[in-house]
Design a protein around this motif. Structure first.
Motif, PDB file in Angstrom:
ATOM      1  N   LYS A 143     119.799  31.719  31.099  1.00 50.44           N
ATOM      2  CA  LYS A 143     119.143  31.463  32.376  1.00 50.44           C
ATOM      3  C   LYS A 143     117.752  31.959  32.099  1.00 50.44           C
ATOM      4  O   LYS A 143     117.541  33.261  32.723  1.00 50.44           O
ATOM      5  N   ILE A 144     116.638  31.763  31.815  1.00 50.18           N
ATOM      6  CA  ILE A 144     115.500  31.868  31.930  1.00 50.18           C
ATOM      7  C   ILE A 144     114.687  30.971  32.525  1.00 50.18           C
ATOM      8  O   ILE A 144     113.621  30.027  32.528  1.00 50.18           O
ATOM      9  N   THR A 367     109.000  33.793  23.144  1.00 47.46           N
ATOM     10  CA  THR A 367     108.970  35.498  23.013  1.00 47.46           C
ATOM     11  C   THR A 367     109.574  35.889  24.312  1.00 47.46           C
ATOM     12  O   THR A 367     108.263  35.408  25.800  1.00 47.46           O
ATOM     13  N   PHE A 368     110.485  36.868  24.660  1.00 44.84           N
ATOM     14  CA  PHE A 368     110.790  37.797  26.024  1.00 44.84           C
ATOM     15  C   PHE A 368     110.955  39.162  26.173  1.00 44.84           C
ATOM     16  O   PHE A 368     111.332  39.360  23.907  1.00 44.84           O
ATOM     17  N   ILE A 369     110.781  39.934  26.741  1.00 47.47           N
ATOM     18  CA  ILE A 369     111.547  41.368  26.304  1.00 47.47           C
ATOM     19  C   ILE A 369     112.163  41.177  27.337  1.00 47.47           C
ATOM     20  O   ILE A 369     112.189  41.334  28.826  1.00 47.47           O
ATOM     21  N   LYS A 370     113.650  42.254  27.689  1.00 46.25           N
ATOM     22  CA  LYS A 370     114.284  42.122  28.651  1.00 46.25           C
ATOM     23  C   LYS A 370     114.044  43.713  29.477  1.00 46.25           C
ATOM     24  O   LYS A 370     113.995  44.553  28.991  1.00 46.25           O
ATOM     25  N   THR A 371     113.628  43.567  30.540  1.00 47.98           N
ATOM     26  CA  THR A 371     112.997  44.587  31.179  1.00 47.98           C
ATOM     27  C   THR A 371     114.600  45.226  32.568  1.00 47.98           C
ATOM     28  O   THR A 371     115.543  43.736  32.720  1.00 47.98           O
ATOM     29  N   ASP A 372     114.791  45.927  33.369  1.00 50.29           N
ATOM     30  CA  ASP A 372     115.358  46.014  34.236  1.00 50.29           C
ATOM     31  C   ASP A 372     115.050  45.299  36.002  1.00 50.29           C
ATOM     32  O   ASP A 372     116.026  44.857  36.020  1.00 50.29           O
ATOM     33  N   LYS A 373     114.338  44.707  35.407  1.00 53.84           N
ATOM     34  CA  LYS A 373     114.123  43.042  36.513  1.00 53.84           C
ATOM     35  C   LYS A 373     113.920  41.984  35.963  1.00 53.84           C
ATOM     36  O   LYS A 373     114.651  41.159  36.565  1.00 53.84           O
ATOM     37  N   PHE A 406     108.214  50.411  22.674  1.00 52.40           N
ATOM     38  CA  PHE A 406     108.605  52.503  22.950  1.00 52.40           C
ATOM     39  C   PHE A 406     109.292  51.346  24.152  1.00 52.40           C
ATOM     40  O   PHE A 406     109.660  53.015  25.096  1.00 52.40           O
ATOM     41  N   THR A 407     109.167  50.703  25.579  1.00 50.00           N
ATOM     42  CA  THR A 407     109.453  50.563  26.843  1.00 50.00           C
ATOM     43  C   THR A 407     110.698  49.384  27.127  1.00 50.00           C
ATOM     44  O   THR A 407     111.633  50.011  27.986  1.00 50.00           O
ATOM     45  N   ALA A 408     110.904  48.510  26.191  1.00 50.40           N
ATOM     46  CA  ALA A 408     111.371  47.751  26.167  1.00 50.40           C
ATOM     47  C   ALA A 408     112.977  48.396  26.333  1.00 50.40           C
ATOM     48  O   ALA A 408     113.568  48.766  25.523  1.00 50.40           O
ATOM     49  N   ARG A 409     113.742  47.094  26.687  1.00 53.93           N
ATOM     50  CA  ARG A 409     115.310  47.484  26.331  1.00 53.93           C
ATOM     51  C   ARG A 409     115.716  46.746  25.572  1.00 53.93           C
ATOM     52  O   ARG A 409     115.282  45.479  25.071  1.00 53.93           O
TER      53      ARG A 409
END
Length: 414
Positions: A143-144, A367-373, A406-409
């Motif tokens: 769910k996005i 297209t998305f990236i996963k972050t801690d939020k 470099f930074t995304a999960r």
């Protein structure tokens, strides 16, 4: 003058195992690489302005993993799948599940077994290279922003599509997904030559395989420069050319030879590694003089790190001597390095006008990236432009995708 094709960073056998960033061509190939990069952006500008004389094909870079090869072994006519070792003198080809078991373990084992079974149904006659996007166990319902999507994450980027869409329905039926991007032809595996792009129209269509050829599809007609945008890109390219003419070509050649000597444990002292530090930090290079001087400091710090890893005084002294020699030599190039960095900055500005225009067209999947939020919407990884002669160049927004990389999960992050 060399043609741009001679500047492409491929291996000696013409295999498409790696493409570098457009702005690094001056570091890779000197004057020829710089000219080729400018010429390619001029052609892309013409394409987007509707005045291209020859035509440039554009493919979208999908962030898949791993790279996968599939096709027929000319030596025995048998179908195989393989990793990048396909073109080794002693290639590792998987023609049976037993050969996969003997070489691959874990999740990759099951993926290559699915690939062997399903890709053999496609009727591939030569050898294709692609990016593996998913197998059925990788598909998730996420769910996005309040919408339920079918998603898969082969590497950094999460691809998502609505289950009710045509794409969503095809992916739901598939056991494996792949994006083909390179074709190889030849009488032997070691003698095969790469051509960018993959014509998949002649392949068999089977519900168990979702595949795409990565071609850039502007169905909306939005990827066209206005007159003002064309003039702006032209101005940037003219500025880039002016900076290029200030670069001392003899010193540039010497600088490249020094860079090429930085192999093994010295590779971390290269200019590309130094520039990537800025990318990881999400910083643009604003003060070229400071950045050039900072490269000398970077070399010194790298040698100090290497020195800390050895125990004998003799080995430490050797690192000190090499450090002193490299710093002395690179210091001679500081002024020219400033112009090289200015050239790269100006080239990137022109490149980004083109990339941003291409990004205005929505591609197959979100297209998305996963972050801690949670999920963050991002642009595609980038593009590969291919001219009618088969020359290709990579266009990537390093300040977005590379920073995300470099930074995304990642897919393998827990």
């Amino acid at each position: 003058m060399l043609t741009f094709k001679e500047f492409l960073l491929e291996d000696k056998q013409g295999k498409n195992l790696h493409l570098e960033h457009l702005e690094d061509e001056i570091i890779n190939f000197g004057v020829g690489g710089a000219r080729g990069a400018i010429n390619f952006l001029q052609e892309l500008r013409n394409m987007l302005a509707g005045t291209a004389s020859g035509g440039v094909n554009m493919t979208v870079k999908w962030d898949g993993a791993p790279a996968i090869f599939a096709g027929v072994d000319p030596s025995d006519g048998k179908f195989f799948v393989a990793k990048k070792s396909v073109f080794n003198v002693n290639p590792k080809l998987y023609k049976s599940n037993a050969e996969i078991d003997a070489d691959v373990s874990g999740g990759l084992n099951s993926k290559f077994k699915v690939a062997l079974k399903e890709f053999s149904k496609l009727g591939i006659k030569n050898v294709l290279q692609g990016d593996l996007m998913f197998t059925s166990e990788d598909l998730k319902k996420e769910k996005i922003d309040g919408e339920t999507y079918i998603s898969f994450q082969p590497n950094t980027i999460v691809y998502a599509t609505l289950p009710s869409s045509d794409l969503g329905k095809r992916i739901s039926q598939a056991k494996i997904g792949v994006v083909w991007h390179t074709t190889y032809e030849g009488d032997t595996l070691q003698g095969m030559k790469a051509s960018f792009g993959a014509n998949i129209k002649g392949l068999n269509k089977v519900n168990s395989v979702w595949m795409d050829d990565a071609s850039y599809k502007d169905v909306s007609g939005k990827a066209t420069f206005t007159k003002s945008e064309t003039e702006q890109v032209t101005k940037l390219l003219s500025q880039t050319g002016s900076i290029f003419r200030r670069i001392n070509s003899s010193l540039l050649d010497k600088f490249i030879r020094l860079q090429n000597a930085m192999t093994g444990n010295l590779s971390g002292a290269s200019l590309k590694t130094y520039n990537n530090i800025k990318v990881r930090q999400g910083e643009t290079i604003k003060n070229v003089k400071q950045h050039a001087k900072g490269y000398i400091d970077h070399i010194e710090m790298h040698f100090e790190k290497l020195k800390q890893k050895v125990k004998t005084q003799g080995a430490k002294d050797k690192f000190d001597r090499n450090k002193k020699e490299y710093i002395r030599e690179f210091t001679k190039h500081l002024k020219n390095l400033e112009n090289i960095i200015l050239f790269q900055n100006s080239l990137v500005s022109a490149k980004m006008m083109i990339v941003n225009k291409l990004n205005e067209v929505k591609q197959l999947a979100n297209t998305f990236i996963k972050t801690d939020k949670g999920f963050k919407a991002v642009n595609p990884e980038g593009y590969v432009a291919i001219d009618k002669a088969g020359n290709a160049v990579k266009l990537v927004d390093r300040m977005e995708f590379s920073y995300n990389n470099f930074t995304a999960r990642k897919a393998w992050d827990k």
